[in-house]
Design an enzyme around this catalytic site. Sequence first.
Site, mmCIF file in Angstrom:
data_model
loop_
_atom_site.group_PDB
_atom_site.id
_atom_site.type_symbol
_atom_site.label_atom_id
_atom_site.label_comp_id
_atom_site.label_asym_id
_atom_site.label_seq_id
_atom_site.Cartn_x
_atom_site.Cartn_y
_atom_site.Cartn_z
ATOM 1 N N HIS A 1 0.822 -1.213 0.000
ATOM 2 C CA HIS A 1 0.000 0.000 0.000
ATOM 3 C C HIS A 1 0.853 1.259 0.000
ATOM 4 C CE1 HIS A 1 0.626 1.017 4.338
ATOM 5 N NE2 HIS A 1 0.685 -0.285 4.500
ATOM 6 N N CYS B 1 2.746 -4.780 7.040
ATOM 7 C CA CYS B 1 2.448 -4.590 5.620
ATOM 8 C C CYS B 1 3.639 -3.916 4.933
ATOM 9 C CB CYS B 1 1.193 -3.749 5.439
ATOM 10 S SG CYS B 1 -0.334 -4.622 5.885
#
Length: 528
Positions: free
Chosen positions: A429, A448
């Site tokens: 992301h 992440c």
Amino acid sequence: MKIITLLLSIFLFISCKKEEKVIAFDNTIIKDTVHNVIIRPIDPELLTDKSDSMKLYYQKFNFHEIWYLDTNRKDLIDAIKSCYLEGLNPMDYSLEFIENLEKKRKELSDKDIVKYDILLTESFEKLALHLYKGKLNPKELYNDWDLQPKNIALSPLLLPAITDEKVASIFNTIKPNHLVYQLLKKSLLELEKFPNITFSKIVASKDKIQVNDTLAEIVKIKKRLSYWNDFKNRDSVFTWTYDTITFKAVKRFQKRHGLLEDGIIGRGTLSALNTTKNERREQIVANLERWRWYPNDLGRQYLIANLPEYMLNYVVDNDTIASHRIVVGTIKRKTPILTSKLSNFVFNPTWTIPPTIIKEDLTPSASKNRNYFPSRRLTIYDNKGKEISPYEWNPARANSYRYVQKPGYNNSLGLVKFNFPNGHLVYLHDTNHRDYFVRNNRALSSGCVRVENPLVLVKHILVKENEKKWNTSEIDSIIKREKTKTVSMKDTVNIYIFYWTSWLENDQLQFRPDIYELDKALFQKLRN
């Protein structure tokens, strides 16, 4: 090959208690008139305590010797001897015992030759499997490694290889063929060119050594840089002065080790300088093992992240289309190692805070100041989906709420996220901490992978998939609308989040800090 005699019979005996398969075999010795050798029978009873795969090999050869030809045995023994070039240990495959038996094979009894044949087959299987999928199983070592199991049927490969006397071709076929693996093997050879010199540890008399400093340890630093071919001394005398020539050498050394190329000798540079040749060898061996865990075929189109390098590459038909810096998980919240496929892009995503961050970050901070929620554009929902105000929020029941951050440029996920199936709730992301990408150490996330300039990458992928539908202006207009939009993928784009700390680039050894401290422990397990 002419077979004079070959008979094999299988009988089934069924009792009232259970069905039992009993193998009856022809114990006739076969004469291979082409090679002028005999092929001895192998009694299935000798395989009773062996694996099903071992029984299958001998079944394929009608329960007779497999390694009766000198050429095939030589190929196998040579493969065992040379497996150190793959980072494996020849002693793991009974090399000494096999070499002793081979020397006196002509003096062995038929019974001992049969036992020797079984030993050779076991060593063949063990080496072949280790070359194909690694000696160790990552799922037994780590709970955050999620790689697809690698399986291979060796018996269909062994039969023609024995018949055609091409045993060596099996090992060449099943080894990883990825360029990084091939160059890692070359790294081992390059490393062996360096002299076996024992260096004393360099101890710095100040935290940061800079140009024009005059210190006794500069002599050791110059010698160490010279040893690794980063420093070319004009004469045989090493002075105490940190001069400009040494400064350039330090920067070369820092670049090869993924350190900040500032020429300042601090803790990280000193640690790399104090790493020995043997420790670097162990590091390369650990990385070779990891590459055997990874898929042999990465596919036509894929995104591949190397966590210690903090880099993500988009590859199509073996051509790197784009490279992006990334931020990865901290050592306490490691990014998992996994393989998957890109499912979709979510533009202007909302962010639902995961349990770990609720416990460790949100609850302590919001308990002190309820302004935590509006300042981060967070909406609180109770377990019935009803929105509640920050002042209704009960910190004692913090885990019973759902916290959703509104989309926007400053959303924690930024302007886009890349979804792919995995059991760890991670994804790629954008981020609202875009300043992190200028840092050298980027193990800063909660697990992440944050991608620098992700919209550039998205445009590469979407335009590649459908040029007529997607272009830069269309994607930009989606972002400007600030409404969440999901775009599914039609083409297959594989996702690989991997971990390697060593490789060869432009014939130069490259090393990166072992951010999750995996190398040394893995090498020790390989040698146990």
